[in-house]
Design a protein around this motif. Structure first.
Motif, mmCIF file in Angstrom:
data_model
loop_
_atom_site.group_PDB
_atom_site.id
_atom_site.type_symbol
_atom_site.label_atom_id
_atom_site.label_comp_id
_atom_site.label_asym_id
_atom_site.label_seq_id
_atom_site.Cartn_x
_atom_site.Cartn_y
_atom_site.Cartn_z
ATOM 1 N N SER A 47 -39.027 -7.802 11.642
ATOM 2 C CA SER A 47 -39.892 -8.948 11.348
ATOM 3 C C SER A 47 -40.512 -9.474 12.636
ATOM 4 O O SER A 47 -40.015 -9.230 13.740
ATOM 5 N N ARG A 48 -41.585 -10.185 12.517
ATOM 6 C CA ARG A 48 -42.273 -10.777 13.664
ATOM 7 C C ARG A 48 -41.342 -11.690 14.456
ATOM 8 O O ARG A 48 -41.302 -11.607 15.689
ATOM 9 N N PRO A 49 -40.533 -12.568 13.810
ATOM 10 C CA PRO A 49 -39.622 -13.419 14.598
ATOM 11 C C PRO A 49 -38.606 -12.623 15.422
ATOM 12 O O PRO A 49 -38.304 -12.980 16.554
ATOM 13 N N VAL A 50 -38.096 -11.528 14.862
ATOM 14 C CA VAL A 50 -37.137 -10.691 15.592
ATOM 15 C C VAL A 50 -37.828 -10.028 16.782
ATOM 16 O O VAL A 50 -37.284 -9.993 17.889
ATOM 17 N N LEU A 51 -39.024 -9.507 16.561
ATOM 18 C CA LEU A 51 -39.781 -8.897 17.663
ATOM 19 C C LEU A 51 -40.101 -9.916 18.748
ATOM 20 O O LEU A 51 -39.975 -9.621 19.937
ATOM 21 N N ASP A 52 -40.507 -11.104 18.340
ATOM 22 C CA ASP A 52 -40.817 -12.157 19.312
ATOM 23 C C ASP A 52 -39.590 -12.532 20.135
ATOM 24 O O ASP A 52 -39.677 -12.708 21.352
ATOM 25 N N GLN A 53 -38.450 -12.637 19.470
ATOM 26 C CA GLN A 53 -37.210 -12.986 20.169
ATOM 27 C C GLN A 53 -36.828 -11.891 21.174
ATOM 28 O O GLN A 53 -36.440 -12.191 22.308
ATOM 29 N N ALA A 54 -36.948 -10.645 20.768
ATOM 30 C CA ALA A 54 -36.629 -9.539 21.674
ATOM 31 C C ALA A 54 -37.594 -9.510 22.856
ATOM 32 O O ALA A 54 -37.177 -9.302 23.997
ATOM 33 N N ASN A 55 -38.867 -9.729 22.592
ATOM 34 C CA ASN A 55 -39.859 -9.755 23.678
ATOM 35 C C ASN A 55 -39.612 -10.905 24.640
ATOM 36 O O ASN A 55 -39.778 -10.747 25.860
ATOM 37 N N GLN A 56 -39.195 -12.040 24.125
ATOM 38 C CA GLN A 56 -38.871 -13.178 24.993
ATOM 39 C C GLN A 56 -37.678 -12.845 25.890
ATOM 40 O O GLN A 56 -37.665 -13.207 27.070
ATOM 41 N N ALA A 57 -36.699 -12.141 25.328
ATOM 42 C CA ALA A 57 -35.535 -11.748 26.126
ATOM 43 C C ALA A 57 -35.954 -10.797 27.249
ATOM 44 O O ALA A 57 -35.500 -10.929 28.387
ATOM 45 N N VAL A 58 -36.834 -9.857 26.940
ATOM 46 C CA VAL A 58 -37.333 -8.929 27.965
ATOM 47 C C VAL A 58 -38.072 -9.702 29.055
ATOM 48 O O VAL A 58 -37.885 -9.442 30.248
ATOM 49 N N ASP A 59 -38.900 -10.660 28.660
ATOM 50 C CA ASP A 59 -39.626 -11.482 29.638
ATOM 51 C C ASP A 59 -38.667 -12.268 30.525
ATOM 52 O O ASP A 59 -38.873 -12.370 31.740
ATOM 53 N N LYS A 60 -37.612 -12.826 29.933
ATOM 54 C CA LYS A 60 -36.618 -13.577 30.714
ATOM 55 C C LYS A 60 -35.906 -12.662 31.707
ATOM 56 O O LYS A 60 -35.662 -13.048 32.846
ATOM 57 N N LEU A 61 -35.578 -11.449 31.266
ATOM 58 C CA LEU A 61 -34.913 -10.498 32.161
ATOM 59 C C LEU A 61 -35.831 -10.070 33.301
ATOM 60 O O LEU A 61 -35.395 -9.974 34.452
ATOM 61 N N LYS A 62 -37.094 -9.828 32.986
ATOM 62 C CA LYS A 62 -38.049 -9.463 34.044
ATOM 63 C C LYS A 62 -38.173 -10.586 35.058
ATOM 64 O O LYS A 62 -38.171 -10.333 36.269
ATOM 65 N N ALA A 63 -38.260 -11.819 34.593
ATOM 66 C CA ALA A 63 -38.371 -12.968 35.496
ATOM 67 C C ALA A 63 -37.100 -13.107 36.334
ATOM 68 O O ALA A 63 -37.171 -13.372 37.544
ATOM 69 N N TYR A 64 -35.948 -12.922 35.710
ATOM 70 C CA TYR A 64 -34.682 -13.037 36.434
ATOM 71 C C TYR A 64 -34.604 -12.015 37.562
ATOM 72 O O TYR A 64 -34.308 -12.352 38.709
ATOM 73 N N PHE A 65 -34.882 -10.754 37.241
ATOM 74 C CA PHE A 65 -34.759 -9.711 38.257
ATOM 75 C C PHE A 65 -35.859 -9.800 39.310
ATOM 76 O O PHE A 65 -35.627 -9.471 40.472
ATOM 77 N N SER A 66 -37.031 -10.282 38.942
ATOM 78 C CA SER A 66 -38.088 -10.508 39.940
ATOM 79 C C SER A 66 -37.647 -11.572 40.937
ATOM 80 O O SER A 66 -37.819 -11.403 42.149
ATOM 81 N N GLU A 67 -37.052 -12.642 40.427
ATOM 82 C CA GLU A 67 -36.568 -13.711 41.304
ATOM 83 C C GLU A 67 -35.416 -13.218 42.175
ATOM 84 O O GLU A 67 -35.365 -13.516 43.374
ATOM 85 N N LEU A 68 -34.508 -12.474 41.606
ATOM 86 C CA LEU A 68 -33.379 -11.937 42.365
ATOM 87 C C LEU A 68 -33.867 -11.020 43.485
ATOM 88 O O LEU A 68 -33.407 -11.122 44.638
ATOM 89 N N CYS A 69 -34.817 -10.147 43.187
ATOM 90 C CA CYS A 69 -35.379 -9.254 44.220
ATOM 91 C C CYS A 69 -36.099 -10.052 45.297
ATOM 92 O O CYS A 69 -35.985 -9.755 46.486
ATOM 93 N N SER A 70 -36.808 -11.085 44.875
ATOM 94 C CA SER A 70 -37.528 -11.922 45.829
ATOM 95 C C SER A 70 -36.542 -12.619 46.780
ATOM 96 O O SER A 70 -36.782 -12.691 47.984
ATOM 97 N N GLN A 71 -35.448 -13.121 46.241
ATOM 98 C CA GLN A 71 -34.436 -13.789 47.072
ATOM 99 C C GLN A 71 -33.809 -12.806 48.069
ATOM 100 O O GLN A 71 -33.523 -13.180 49.208
ATOM 101 N N ARG A 72 -33.620 -11.598 47.668
ATOM 102 C CA ARG A 72 -32.971 -10.616 48.533
ATOM 103 C C ARG A 72 -33.897 -10.091 49.611
ATOM 104 O O ARG A 72 -33.428 -9.565 50.609
ATOM 105 N N LYS A 73 -35.191 -10.213 49.407
ATOM 106 C CA LYS A 73 -36.133 -9.778 50.431
ATOM 107 C C LYS A 73 -36.120 -10.708 51.628
ATOM 108 O O LYS A 73 -36.456 -10.312 52.736
ATOM 109 N N HIS A 74 -35.742 -11.941 51.405
ATOM 110 C CA HIS A 74 -35.793 -12.945 52.485
ATOM 111 C C HIS A 74 -34.467 -13.149 53.112
ATOM 112 O O HIS A 74 -33.448 -13.072 52.863
#
Length: 74
Positions: A47-74
């Protein structure tokens, strides 16, 4: 107790988190967010709500790992 749910996923995920140096306080967030996109592998129509929820989780994970990589670069 569902042994698969409690150990088959969490134990390897815990080890990977430790190998990657993920802070322990973030484990729960990562466990929670990585469960949601698994529905995308389900062969049945989702269903659309399930897909939206999964996509939001992927977006949160991408943001988390982008921030983690950014912190480790400095």
């Amino acid at each position: 107790v569902n042994l698969v749910k409690e150990y088959a996923f969490k134990l390897p995920a815990l080890l990977i988190c430790r190998l990657l140096g993920i802070p322990e306080q973030d484990y729960h967030f990562l466990f929670e967010q990585t469960q949601l996109p698994n529905v995308l592998l389900d062969p049945r129509a989702l269903s659309r709500p399930v897909l939206d929820q999964a996509n939001q989780a992927v977006d949160k994970l991408k943001a988390y790992f982008s921030e983690l990589c950014s912190q480790r670069k400095h």
